[in-house]
Enzyme design. Structure first.
Site, PDB file in Angstrom:
ATOM      1  N   VAL A 101       0.834  -1.207   0.000  1.00  0.00           N
ATOM      2  CA  VAL A 101       0.000   0.000   0.000  1.00  0.00           C
ATOM      3  C   VAL A 101       0.866   1.253   0.000  1.00  0.00           C
ATOM      4  CG1 VAL A 101      -1.876  -1.197   1.221  1.00  0.00           C
ATOM      5  CG2 VAL A 101      -0.148   0.035   2.555  1.00  0.00           C
ATOM      6  N   HIS A 117      -4.350  -4.609  -2.289  1.00  0.00           N
ATOM      7  CA  HIS A 117      -4.741  -4.251  -0.918  1.00  0.00           C
ATOM      8  C   HIS A 117      -4.920  -2.748  -0.727  1.00  0.00           C
ATOM      9  CE1 HIS A 117      -2.961  -8.356   0.579  1.00  0.00           C
ATOM     10  NE2 HIS A 117      -4.118  -8.484  -0.025  1.00  0.00           N
ATOM     11  N   CYS A 125     -14.662   7.360   2.956  1.00  0.00           N
ATOM     12  CA  CYS A 125     -15.633   7.790   3.958  1.00  0.00           C
ATOM     13  C   CYS A 125     -16.558   6.625   4.317  1.00  0.00           C
ATOM     14  CB  CYS A 125     -16.437   8.976   3.429  1.00  0.00           C
ATOM     15  SG  CYS A 125     -17.733   9.493   4.572  1.00  0.00           S
ATOM     16  N   CYS A 128     -20.362   8.234   3.160  1.00  0.00           N
ATOM     17  CA  CYS A 128     -20.731   8.473   1.755  1.00  0.00           C
ATOM     18  C   CYS A 128     -19.854   7.691   0.772  1.00  0.00           C
ATOM     19  CB  CYS A 128     -20.699   9.967   1.433  1.00  0.00           C
ATOM     20  SG  CYS A 128     -19.044  10.669   1.310  1.00  0.00           S
ATOM     21  N   GLY A 186       9.425 -10.896  -2.463  1.00  0.00           N
ATOM     22  CA  GLY A 186       9.282 -10.137  -1.217  1.00  0.00           C
ATOM     23  C   GLY A 186       7.976 -10.342  -0.486  1.00  0.00           C
ATOM     24  N   SER A 188       5.735 -13.195   2.048  1.00  0.00           N
ATOM     25  CA  SER A 188       5.709 -14.464   2.783  1.00  0.00           C
ATOM     26  C   SER A 188       4.677 -15.402   2.166  1.00  0.00           C
ATOM     27  CB  SER A 188       5.373 -14.215   4.257  1.00  0.00           C
ATOM     28  OG  SER A 188       4.106 -13.593   4.371  1.00  0.00           O
ATOM     29  N   ASN A 212      13.413 -14.074  -2.679  1.00  0.00           N
ATOM     30  CA  ASN A 212      13.165 -13.854  -1.255  1.00  0.00           C
ATOM     31  C   ASN A 212      14.380 -14.381  -0.489  1.00  0.00           C
ATOM     32  OD1 ASN A 212      12.025 -14.018   1.483  1.00  0.00           O
ATOM     33  ND2 ASN A 212      10.032 -13.827   0.488  1.00  0.00           N
ATOM     34  N   PRO A 213      14.854 -13.672   0.528  1.00  0.00           N
ATOM     35  CA  PRO A 213      15.980 -14.214   1.300  1.00  0.00           C
ATOM     36  C   PRO A 213      15.607 -15.448   2.118  1.00  0.00           C
ATOM     37  CG  PRO A 213      15.402 -11.974   2.068  1.00  0.00           C
ATOM     38  CD  PRO A 213      14.462 -12.318   0.956  1.00  0.00           C
TER      39      PRO A 213
HETATM   40  C1  BJW Z   1      12.460  -9.670   1.538  1.00  0.00           C
HETATM   41  C2  BJW Z   1      13.418  -8.756   1.903  1.00  0.00           C
HETATM   42  C3  BJW Z   1      14.177  -8.222   0.874  1.00  0.00           C
HETATM   43  C4  BJW Z   1      12.438  -9.345   3.693  1.00  0.00           C
HETATM   44  N1  BJW Z   1      13.953  -8.609  -0.386  1.00  0.00           N
HETATM   45  N2  BJW Z   1      12.246 -10.038   0.289  1.00  0.00           N
HETATM   46  C5  BJW Z   1      -7.398 -19.065   2.408  1.00  0.00           C
HETATM   47  C6  BJW Z   1      -6.719 -19.782   3.371  1.00  0.00           C
HETATM   48  C7  BJW Z   1      -6.556 -19.260   4.647  1.00  0.00           C
HETATM   49  C8  BJW Z   1      -7.064 -17.997   4.990  1.00  0.00           C
HETATM   50  C9  BJW Z   1      -7.745 -17.300   4.024  1.00  0.00           C
HETATM   51  C10 BJW Z   1      -7.905 -17.827   2.760  1.00  0.00           C
HETATM   52  N3  BJW Z   1      -8.591 -16.933   2.019  1.00  0.00           N
HETATM   53  C11 BJW Z   1      -8.839 -15.845   2.782  1.00  0.00           C
HETATM   54  C12 BJW Z   1      -8.355 -16.041   4.019  1.00  0.00           C
HETATM   55  C13 BJW Z   1      -8.433 -15.079   5.164  1.00  0.00           C
HETATM   56  C14 BJW Z   1      -7.403 -13.992   5.104  1.00  0.00           C
HETATM   57  C15 BJW Z   1      -6.004 -14.593   5.162  1.00  0.00           C
HETATM   58  O1  BJW Z   1      -5.315 -14.745   4.180  1.00  0.00           O
HETATM   59  N4  BJW Z   1      -5.534 -14.898   6.355  1.00  0.00           N
HETATM   60  C16 BJW Z   1      -4.187 -15.453   6.550  1.00  0.00           C
HETATM   61  C17 BJW Z   1      -3.546 -14.773   7.747  1.00  0.00           C
HETATM   62  C18 BJW Z   1      -4.272 -16.936   6.667  1.00  0.00           C
HETATM   63  N5  BJW Z   1      -7.543 -13.152   3.920  1.00  0.00           N
HETATM   64  C19 BJW Z   1      -8.421 -12.137   3.873  1.00  0.00           C
HETATM   65  O2  BJW Z   1      -9.143 -11.886   4.818  1.00  0.00           O
HETATM   66  C20 BJW Z   1      -8.493 -11.344   2.596  1.00  0.00           C
HETATM   67  N6  BJW Z   1      -9.830 -11.204   2.155  1.00  0.00           N
HETATM   68  C21 BJW Z   1     -10.544 -12.205   1.649  1.00  0.00           C
HETATM   69  O3  BJW Z   1     -10.077 -13.299   1.490  1.00  0.00           O
HETATM   70  O4  BJW Z   1     -11.826 -11.853   1.288  1.00  0.00           O
HETATM   71  C22 BJW Z   1     -12.743 -12.885   0.942  1.00  0.00           C
HETATM   72  C23 BJW Z   1     -13.397 -13.342   2.225  1.00  0.00           C
HETATM   73  C24 BJW Z   1     -14.028 -12.411   3.015  1.00  0.00           C
HETATM   74  C25 BJW Z   1     -14.652 -12.836   4.179  1.00  0.00           C
HETATM   75  C26 BJW Z   1     -14.605 -14.173   4.549  1.00  0.00           C
HETATM   76  C27 BJW Z   1     -13.927 -15.087   3.746  1.00  0.00           C
HETATM   77  C28 BJW Z   1     -13.338 -14.662   2.553  1.00  0.00           C
HETATM   78  C29 BJW Z   1      -7.993  -9.941   2.795  1.00  0.00           C
HETATM   79  C30 BJW Z   1      -6.542  -9.888   3.106  1.00  0.00           C
HETATM   80  C31 BJW Z   1      -6.118  -8.444   3.375  1.00  0.00           C
HETATM   81  C32 BJW Z   1      -4.689  -8.352   3.881  1.00  0.00           C
HETATM   82  N7  BJW Z   1      -4.448  -7.024   4.338  1.00  0.00           N
HETATM   83  C33 BJW Z   1      -3.109  -6.648   4.792  1.00  0.00           C
HETATM   84  C34 BJW Z   1      -3.173  -5.200   5.320  1.00  0.00           C
HETATM   85  C35 BJW Z   1      -3.270  -4.210   4.153  1.00  0.00           C
HETATM   86  C36 BJW Z   1      -3.296  -2.795   4.630  1.00  0.00           C
HETATM   87  C37 BJW Z   1      -2.034  -2.421   5.376  1.00  0.00           C
HETATM   88  O5  BJW Z   1      -0.920  -2.471   4.830  1.00  0.00           O
HETATM   89  O6  BJW Z   1      -2.185  -2.049   6.520  1.00  0.00           O
HETATM   90  O7  BJW Z   1      -2.190  -6.747   3.702  1.00  0.00           O
HETATM   91  S1  BJW Z   1      -2.409  -7.768   6.000  1.00  0.00           S
HETATM   92  C38 BJW Z   1      -0.760  -7.706   5.394  1.00  0.00           C
HETATM   93  O8  BJW Z   1      -0.351  -8.982   4.828  1.00  0.00           O
HETATM   94  C39 BJW Z   1      -0.829  -6.728   4.199  1.00  0.00           C
HETATM   95  C40 BJW Z   1       0.131  -7.372   3.220  1.00  0.00           C
HETATM   96  O9  BJW Z   1      -0.133  -6.884   1.925  1.00  0.00           O
HETATM   97  C41 BJW Z   1      -0.158  -8.841   3.408  1.00  0.00           C
HETATM   98  C42 BJW Z   1       0.940  -9.747   2.939  1.00  0.00           C
HETATM   99  O10 BJW Z   1       2.117  -9.550   3.653  1.00  0.00           O
HETATM  100  P1  BJW Z   1       3.519  -9.630   2.876  1.00  0.00           P
HETATM  101  O11 BJW Z   1       3.585  -8.542   1.890  1.00  0.00           O
HETATM  102  O12 BJW Z   1       3.742 -11.007   2.390  1.00  0.00           O
HETATM  103  O13 BJW Z   1       4.548  -9.249   4.054  1.00  0.00           O
HETATM  104  P2  BJW Z   1       5.245 -10.196   5.138  1.00  0.00           P
HETATM  105  O14 BJW Z   1       5.762  -9.316   6.200  1.00  0.00           O
HETATM  106  O15 BJW Z   1       4.345 -11.301   5.528  1.00  0.00           O
HETATM  107  O16 BJW Z   1       6.448 -10.890   4.364  1.00  0.00           O
HETATM  108  C43 BJW Z   1       7.578 -10.157   3.958  1.00  0.00           C
HETATM  109  C44 BJW Z   1       8.472 -11.073   3.137  1.00  0.00           C
HETATM  110  O17 BJW Z   1       9.547 -10.293   2.639  1.00  0.00           O
HETATM  111  C45 BJW Z   1       9.104 -12.222   3.945  1.00  0.00           C
HETATM  112  O18 BJW Z   1       8.937 -13.424   3.223  1.00  0.00           O
HETATM  113  C46 BJW Z   1      10.598 -11.850   3.997  1.00  0.00           C
HETATM  114  O19 BJW Z   1      11.459 -12.968   3.988  1.00  0.00           O
HETATM  115  C47 BJW Z   1      10.744 -11.044   2.743  1.00  0.00           C
HETATM  116  N8  BJW Z   1      11.838 -10.076   2.730  1.00  0.00           N
HETATM  117  N9  BJW Z   1      13.389  -8.595   3.293  1.00  0.00           N
HETATM  118  C48 BJW Z   1      12.987  -9.527  -0.615  1.00  0.00           C
HETATM  119  N10 BJW Z   1      15.165  -7.306   1.144  1.00  0.00           N
HETATM  120 ZN    ZN Z   2     -18.424  11.384   3.353  1.00  0.00          ZN
END
Ligand code: BJW
Ligand code: ZN
Length: 243
Positions: A101, A117, A125, A128, A186, A188, A212-213
């Site tokens: 984001v 995301h 809002c 609205c 990058g 997980s 990914n590291p």
């Molecule tokens: C490097 C590095 C370097 C370090 N170079 N790399 C199926 C199975 C199980 C669960 C679910 C499923 N389907 C849906 C779900 C539920 C849920 C979910 O996935 N839960 C899991 C925890 C299991 N998903 C949802 O709720 C999603 N919605 C949905 O499915 O809607 C349909 C539905 C609705 C209602 C009921 C049922 C279904 C929505 C998910 C929204 C995620 N939102 C966030 C916050 C966004 C806003 C914000 O930023 O504040 O998104 S959470 C957070 O995680 C954020 C990220 O985009 C997202 C992913 O994280 P990311 O980018 O992978 O970061 P890290 O920290 O995890 O990893 C970093 C990596 O970088 C590591 O691997 C390091 O090694 C590496 N790294 N240095 C390269 N230099």
């Molecule tokens: Zn408004």
């Protein structure tokens, strides 16, 4: 060498899709979700990035976003972001899908980023539904109010339990199904449905490359593994020729 094989796959591909996550911005100084110990003032992302967390304490959730906005505002794109932007400009059939984001892909010059995301630089809002850009590093008087109707604003991001923007996800899905090479960098790959794109690409015939590291939840389905920081690996993988 996996790097040479991966470079060949990219060079021979008609369509390339890329999925990025927080790790691509790590070298810009933006903490990944797991790297800050998973906690902010004792709360996890799962506590804060939910509609329930926001309903419970909108000021607290806004303070977390304000803290992150100030970090992101100070950050600049790194060579990983630039390698993707340069590659996009000299390719046809390229799709960049991000879970981030922070807006750093756009600031590096990447055109047409599919933001699964949402954006931390936009608000929505609750009353609205008006969405607006707000690039202030710090927002006074949290939670902020809508200028049109006075309703409470929220960050225009996708929280756990919320549906991803359907038209953005559909485009990401189409690119995943159509690509010859799928690059995952990058992330997980622990959060769905974004992470599900990786096995989907593999099962629909794409060559999948992971940058990914660390090992991730999808490491067992990828064809080429490039272990290292994306700011180092992506320029090597995507540059027209090495050195
Ligand atoms: C490097 C590095 C370097 C370090 N170079 N790399 C199926 C199975 C199980 C669960 C679910 C499923 N389907 C849906 C779900 C539920 C849920 C979910 O996935 N839960 C899991 C925890 C299991 N998903 C949802 O709720 C999603 N919605 C949905 O499915 O809607 C349909 C539905 C609705 C209602 C009921 C049922 C279904 C929505 C998910 C929204 C995620 N939102 C966030 C916050 C966004 C806003 C914000 O930023 O504040 O998104 S959470 C957070 O995680 C954020 C990220 O985009 C997202 C992913 O994280 P990311 O980018 O992978 O970061 P890290 O920290 O995890 O990893 C970093 C990596 O970088 C590591 O691997 C390091 O090694 C590496 N790294 N240095 C390269 N230099
Ligand atoms: Zn408004």
């Amino acid at each position: 060498m996996d790097l040479e094989a991966a470079r060949k796959a990219v060079a021979g591909a008609k369509r390339v899709a890329v999925l990025t996550g927080a790790g691509i911005s790590a070298e810009s100084g933006v903490p990944t979700f797991r790297s800050w110990g998973g906690l902010w003032r004792g709360f996890s992302a799962e506590d804060l990035a939910t509609p329930e967390g926001f309903a419970r304490d909108p000021k607290q959730v806004w303070e977390w976003y304000d803290w992150r906005r100030s970090q992101m505002a100070e950050a600049s794109p790194n060579p990983g972001h630039y390698a993707l932007a340069d590659f996009a400009k000299r390719s046809t059939g390229f799709t960049l899908i991000t879970q981030n984001v922070d807006g750093l892909h756009e600031r590096a010059g990447s055109p047409d980023v599919l933001r699964l995301h949402g954006s931390i630089w936009h608000t929505r809002c609750l009353t609205c539904a008006k969405e607006e850009e707000d690039r202030r590093e710090r927002i006074p008087d949290l939670p902020p109010k809508c200028q049109s109707c006075g309703g409470m604003l929220r960050p225009a991001v996708v929280w756990f339990g919320e549906v991803l923007p359907p038209e953005v996800f559909d485009q990401a899905l189409a690119a995943t199904l159509a690509c010859d090479v799928f690059l995952v960098a990058g992330t997980s790959a622990a959060v769905h449905p974004a992470a599900s794109l990786v096995p989907l690409a593999a099962s629909s015939g794409a060559t999948v490359i992971e940058v990914n590291p660390e090992e991730t939840d999808v490491s067992d389905v990828v064809h080429h593994t490039l272990r290292g920081p994306s700011g180092v690996i992506l320029p090597q993988l995507l540059s027209p020729r090495l050195g």
